[in-house]
Design a protein around this motif. Structure first.
Motif, PDB file in Angstrom:
ATOM      1  N   VAL A 173     -10.974   9.160 -25.422  1.00 51.15           N
ATOM      2  CA  VAL A 173      -9.518   8.774 -25.829  1.00 51.15           C
ATOM      3  C   VAL A 173      -9.436   7.729 -26.767  1.00 51.15           C
ATOM      4  O   VAL A 173      -8.930   7.704 -27.738  1.00 51.15           O
ATOM      5  CB  VAL A 173      -8.642   8.628 -24.714  1.00 51.15           C
ATOM      6  N   PHE A 174      -9.992   6.269 -26.267  1.00 52.23           N
ATOM      7  CA  PHE A 174      -9.898   5.049 -27.190  1.00 52.23           C
ATOM      8  C   PHE A 174     -10.633   5.339 -28.296  1.00 52.23           C
ATOM      9  O   PHE A 174     -10.233   4.673 -29.436  1.00 52.23           O
ATOM     10  CB  PHE A 174     -10.308   4.069 -26.107  1.00 52.23           C
ATOM     11  N   SER A 175     -11.960   5.823 -28.260  1.00 48.91           N
ATOM     12  CA  SER A 175     -12.720   6.193 -29.475  1.00 48.91           C
ATOM     13  C   SER A 175     -11.964   6.955 -30.494  1.00 48.91           C
ATOM     14  O   SER A 175     -12.033   6.776 -31.930  1.00 48.91           O
ATOM     15  CB  SER A 175     -14.012   6.497 -29.455  1.00 48.91           C
ATOM     16  N   ARG A 176     -11.213   8.035 -30.187  1.00 43.85           N
ATOM     17  CA  ARG A 176     -10.714   8.809 -31.020  1.00 43.85           C
ATOM     18  C   ARG A 176      -9.386   8.206 -31.579  1.00 43.85           C
ATOM     19  O   ARG A 176      -9.003   8.188 -32.763  1.00 43.85           O
ATOM     20  CB  ARG A 176     -10.275  10.145 -30.339  1.00 43.85           C
ATOM     21  N   TYR A 177      -8.602   7.452 -30.651  1.00 39.39           N
ATOM     22  CA  TYR A 177      -7.563   6.625 -31.434  1.00 39.39           C
ATOM     23  C   TYR A 177      -8.038   5.583 -32.338  1.00 39.39           C
ATOM     24  O   TYR A 177      -7.169   5.619 -33.110  1.00 39.39           O
ATOM     25  CB  TYR A 177      -6.902   6.097 -29.979  1.00 39.39           C
ATOM     26  N   LEU A 178      -9.072   5.025 -32.051  1.00 36.77           N
ATOM     27  CA  LEU A 178      -9.549   3.860 -32.975  1.00 36.77           C
ATOM     28  C   LEU A 178     -10.044   4.324 -34.300  1.00 36.77           C
ATOM     29  O   LEU A 178      -9.547   3.688 -35.380  1.00 36.77           O
ATOM     30  CB  LEU A 178     -10.485   2.984 -32.282  1.00 36.77           C
ATOM     31  N   PHE A 179     -11.064   5.382 -34.182  1.00 43.16           N
ATOM     32  CA  PHE A 179     -11.544   5.954 -35.552  1.00 43.16           C
ATOM     33  C   PHE A 179     -11.046   7.073 -35.878  1.00 43.16           C
ATOM     34  O   PHE A 179     -11.380   7.267 -37.326  1.00 43.16           O
ATOM     35  CB  PHE A 179     -12.872   6.084 -35.157  1.00 43.16           C
ATOM     36  N   GLY A 180     -10.156   7.938 -35.458  1.00 43.99           N
ATOM     37  CA  GLY A 180      -9.745   9.259 -35.801  1.00 43.99           C
ATOM     38  C   GLY A 180     -10.677  10.264 -35.356  1.00 43.99           C
ATOM     39  O   GLY A 180     -11.817  10.078 -35.672  1.00 43.99           O
ATOM     40  N   SER A 181     -10.189  11.439 -35.104  1.00 46.21           N
ATOM     41  CA  SER A 181     -10.836  12.412 -34.583  1.00 46.21           C
ATOM     42  C   SER A 181     -11.701  13.156 -35.464  1.00 46.21           C
ATOM     43  O   SER A 181     -12.656  13.881 -35.242  1.00 46.21           O
ATOM     44  CB  SER A 181     -10.204  13.381 -33.754  1.00 46.21           C
ATOM     45  N   GLN A 182     -11.314  12.805 -36.786  1.00 46.56           N
ATOM     46  CA  GLN A 182     -11.873  13.698 -37.934  1.00 46.56           C
ATOM     47  C   GLN A 182     -13.288  12.711 -38.457  1.00 46.56           C
ATOM     48  O   GLN A 182     -13.631  13.017 -39.391  1.00 46.56           O
ATOM     49  CB  GLN A 182     -10.921  13.747 -39.215  1.00 46.56           C
ATOM     50  N   SER A 183     -13.235  11.463 -38.167  1.00 42.91           N
ATOM     51  CA  SER A 183     -14.111  10.514 -38.749  1.00 42.91           C
ATOM     52  C   SER A 183     -15.371  10.759 -38.058  1.00 42.91           C
ATOM     53  O   SER A 183     -15.852  11.442 -36.932  1.00 42.91           O
ATOM     54  CB  SER A 183     -13.685   9.073 -38.404  1.00 42.91           C
ATOM     55  N   GLY A 184     -16.585  10.202 -38.654  1.00 40.80           N
ATOM     56  CA  GLY A 184     -17.871  10.207 -37.865  1.00 40.80           C
ATOM     57  C   GLY A 184     -18.190   9.204 -36.886  1.00 40.80           C
ATOM     58  O   GLY A 184     -19.384   9.140 -36.310  1.00 40.80           O
ATOM     59  N   TYR A 185     -17.435   8.394 -36.503  1.00 38.02           N
ATOM     60  CA  TYR A 185     -17.767   7.153 -35.770  1.00 38.02           C
ATOM     61  C   TYR A 185     -17.085   7.169 -34.345  1.00 38.02           C
ATOM     62  O   TYR A 185     -17.736   6.502 -33.545  1.00 38.02           O
ATOM     63  CB  TYR A 185     -16.830   5.923 -36.328  1.00 38.02           C
ATOM     64  N   TRP A 186     -16.111   8.009 -34.174  1.00 44.58           N
ATOM     65  CA  TRP A 186     -15.582   8.350 -32.853  1.00 44.58           C
ATOM     66  C   TRP A 186     -16.595   8.619 -31.808  1.00 44.58           C
ATOM     67  O   TRP A 186     -16.709   8.111 -30.601  1.00 44.58           O
ATOM     68  CB  TRP A 186     -14.257   9.007 -32.731  1.00 44.58           C
ATOM     69  N   LEU A 187     -17.672   9.610 -32.130  1.00 49.00           N
ATOM     70  CA  LEU A 187     -18.572  10.307 -31.373  1.00 49.00           C
ATOM     71  C   LEU A 187     -19.467   9.246 -30.855  1.00 49.00           C
ATOM     72  O   LEU A 187     -19.672   9.199 -29.400  1.00 49.00           O
ATOM     73  CB  LEU A 187     -19.143  11.530 -31.711  1.00 49.00           C
ATOM     74  N   PRO A 188     -20.244   8.416 -31.535  1.00 52.91           N
ATOM     75  CA  PRO A 188     -21.131   7.575 -31.042  1.00 52.91           C
ATOM     76  C   PRO A 188     -20.519   6.370 -30.334  1.00 52.91           C
ATOM     77  O   PRO A 188     -21.077   5.913 -29.595  1.00 52.91           O
ATOM     78  CB  PRO A 188     -21.888   6.891 -32.535  1.00 52.91           C
ATOM     79  N   ALA A 189     -19.221   5.911 -30.883  1.00 53.29           N
ATOM     80  CA  ALA A 189     -18.641   5.048 -29.969  1.00 53.29           C
ATOM     81  C   ALA A 189     -18.345   5.345 -28.663  1.00 53.29           C
ATOM     82  O   ALA A 189     -18.573   4.552 -27.742  1.00 53.29           O
ATOM     83  CB  ALA A 189     -17.246   4.842 -30.863  1.00 53.29           C
ATOM     84  N   ALA A 190     -17.768   6.565 -28.493  1.00 48.97           N
ATOM     85  CA  ALA A 190     -17.492   7.151 -27.309  1.00 48.97           C
ATOM     86  C   ALA A 190     -18.853   6.951 -26.305  1.00 48.97           C
ATOM     87  O   ALA A 190     -18.675   6.878 -25.072  1.00 48.97           O
ATOM     88  CB  ALA A 190     -17.004   8.537 -27.400  1.00 48.97           C
ATOM     89  N   LEU A 191     -19.977   7.840 -26.998  1.00 50.20           N
ATOM     90  CA  LEU A 191     -21.045   7.862 -26.089  1.00 50.20           C
ATOM     91  C   LEU A 191     -21.481   6.459 -25.678  1.00 50.20           C
ATOM     92  O   LEU A 191     -22.090   6.211 -24.469  1.00 50.20           O
ATOM     93  CB  LEU A 191     -22.163   8.659 -26.969  1.00 50.20           C
ATOM     94  N   VAL A 192     -21.565   5.424 -26.729  1.00 50.16           N
ATOM     95  CA  VAL A 192     -21.978   4.340 -26.317  1.00 50.16           C
ATOM     96  C   VAL A 192     -21.256   3.407 -25.369  1.00 50.16           C
ATOM     97  O   VAL A 192     -21.956   2.981 -24.416  1.00 50.16           O
ATOM     98  CB  VAL A 192     -22.126   3.578 -27.562  1.00 50.16           C
ATOM     99  N   SER A 193     -19.755   3.450 -25.525  1.00 54.57           N
ATOM    100  CA  SER A 193     -19.179   2.664 -24.618  1.00 54.57           C
ATOM    101  C   SER A 193     -19.188   3.336 -23.301  1.00 54.57           C
ATOM    102  O   SER A 193     -19.264   2.752 -22.251  1.00 54.57           O
ATOM    103  CB  SER A 193     -17.863   2.830 -25.276  1.00 54.57           C
ATOM    104  N   THR A 194     -19.230   4.675 -23.165  1.00 53.91           N
ATOM    105  CA  THR A 194     -19.396   5.522 -21.882  1.00 53.91           C
ATOM    106  C   THR A 194     -20.521   5.067 -21.108  1.00 53.91           C
ATOM    107  O   THR A 194     -20.532   4.715 -19.834  1.00 53.91           O
ATOM    108  CB  THR A 194     -19.247   7.131 -22.119  1.00 53.91           C
TER     109      THR A 194
END
Length: 353
Positions: free
Chosen positions: A308-329
């Protein structure tokens, strides 16, 4: 009767949490991954009962009281949950707009009290609604159902564990399970949100695990299962296939949770009942699955808010939210498992398989 460590349960936990995480990351790829929660419900009922039976045999105690049971359960659940809720609230306050923060802040209290599923019910919330994808507490609904189940567990099932396995107890337990199943089926057609979030319509899944563990402790049933050991490999392969079919074919577009979750619940019951036999031993020995099973509680707590926080910060259409979500998780899951789950209170909780 021996109650050995069950590596297969650890691996099954890993399968369940992996399915849930993939569903939350890529719902189009694994549309039925939410059935991992149903697997967790069956495992929870089974493991708590199995651990109680093992402790009673080891300590040669007559039984465990209501207060002691709840104390040990919540010593297991509460420390990681409390830390996670504090961190989620802090991050939400930091990055969310104040309106969004306050709209979700009530869930921090209801999640701690184990009633977030009831709050969602009161709001007539659709769990699968896109509007809920900003709620970092959304996943705590399942923890609420488990905690509510633990309050009624001593009333219905501790007599079994204490050895008071008279026919009237079995009849009452089976009747309650069937009643919950029928209610869940009825609500699935009339009110899917109620069927999905109510402890009444989920009771049968946890009770299935409880009764399987209790039945497995009966000498007569053990002897019958021993006679069926030649069919165990086929039964287990069919069960694994049933889980995979559930993950791939279930969908929130059809009536849910029933009849769809019957298959993963039944498949989980088969796997728990037979234990592990060749050739599934290779699956159980998979280090990744067992590792995921060990950290499954912390992984479940942190994966959704990190998404949720990664999508909110980077936007669900960007290429950054997924690696950010995985690493933080991964970071928060490991820290929680290492320093919170493995804290001193762990020794006082019920044995976890």
């Amino acid at each position: 009767m021996n109650f050995p460590f069950r590596a297969d349960i650890e691996a099954l936990r890993g399968v369940a949490v992996l399915a849930v995480v993939i569903f939350h990351l890529f719902p189009n790829i694994l549309p039925g991954g939410y059935a991992g929660v149903d697997i967790f419900f069956v495992i929870s009922g089974y493991v708590v009962t199995y651990a109680l039976l093992a402790r009673q045999q080891k300590d040669q105690q007559k039984g465990m009281g209501f207060a002691t049971f709840l104390q040990r359960r919540f010593q297991r659940i509460m420390p990681p949950l409390l830390v996670a809720l504090i961190l989620i609230a802090a991050v939400s306050y930091t990055i969310h707009e104040k309106r969004s923060f306050y709209s979700f802040s009530g869930f921090s209290i209801t999640s701690l009290l184990g009633i977030s599923n009831l709050k969602l019910l009161a709001q007539q919330t659709n769990y699968f609604s896109p509007d809920q994808y900003l709620n970092p507490y959304l996943h705590t609904w399942s923890l609420g159902i488990e905690e509510q189940f633990y309050f009624i567990y001593p009333l219905f099932f501790l007599p079994f564990v204490r050895g008071e396995r008279r026919w009237r107890f079995w009849l009452a337990a089976v009747a309650l399970l069937l009643a919950s199943l029928l209610i869940a089926w009825h609500w699935s057609e009339l009110n899917a949100q109620r069927a999905y979030l109510s402890p009444i319509s989920r009771f049968w899944e946890l009770a299935t695990g409880v009764l399987l563990a209790l039945a497995g402790a009966l000498p007569r049933l053990q002897q019958r299962l021993e006679k069926l050991k030649n069919f165990a490999p086929l039964a287990q392969w069919l069960a694994v296939a049933g889980l995979l079919i559930s993950f791939c074919l279930l969908s929130d577009k059809a009536p849910y949770p029933l009849p769809g979750v019957l298959l993963p619940v039944f498949a989980s019951g088969v796997l728990l009942s037979f234990g592990v036999v060749a050739p599934l031993t290779a699956l159980v020995q998979c280090h990744l699955l067992r590792f995921l099973g060990r950290i499954s509680y912390s992984l479940y707590l942190y994966h959704w808010p990190c998404i949720v926080f990664s999508r909110y910060l980077f936007g669900s259409q960007s290429g950054y939210w997924l690696p950010a979500a995985l690493v933080s998780t991964l970071i928060f899951t490991w820290l929680s498992y290492r320093f919170v789950e493995q804290g001193p209170w762990r020794k006082a909780s019920l044995v976890q398989l």
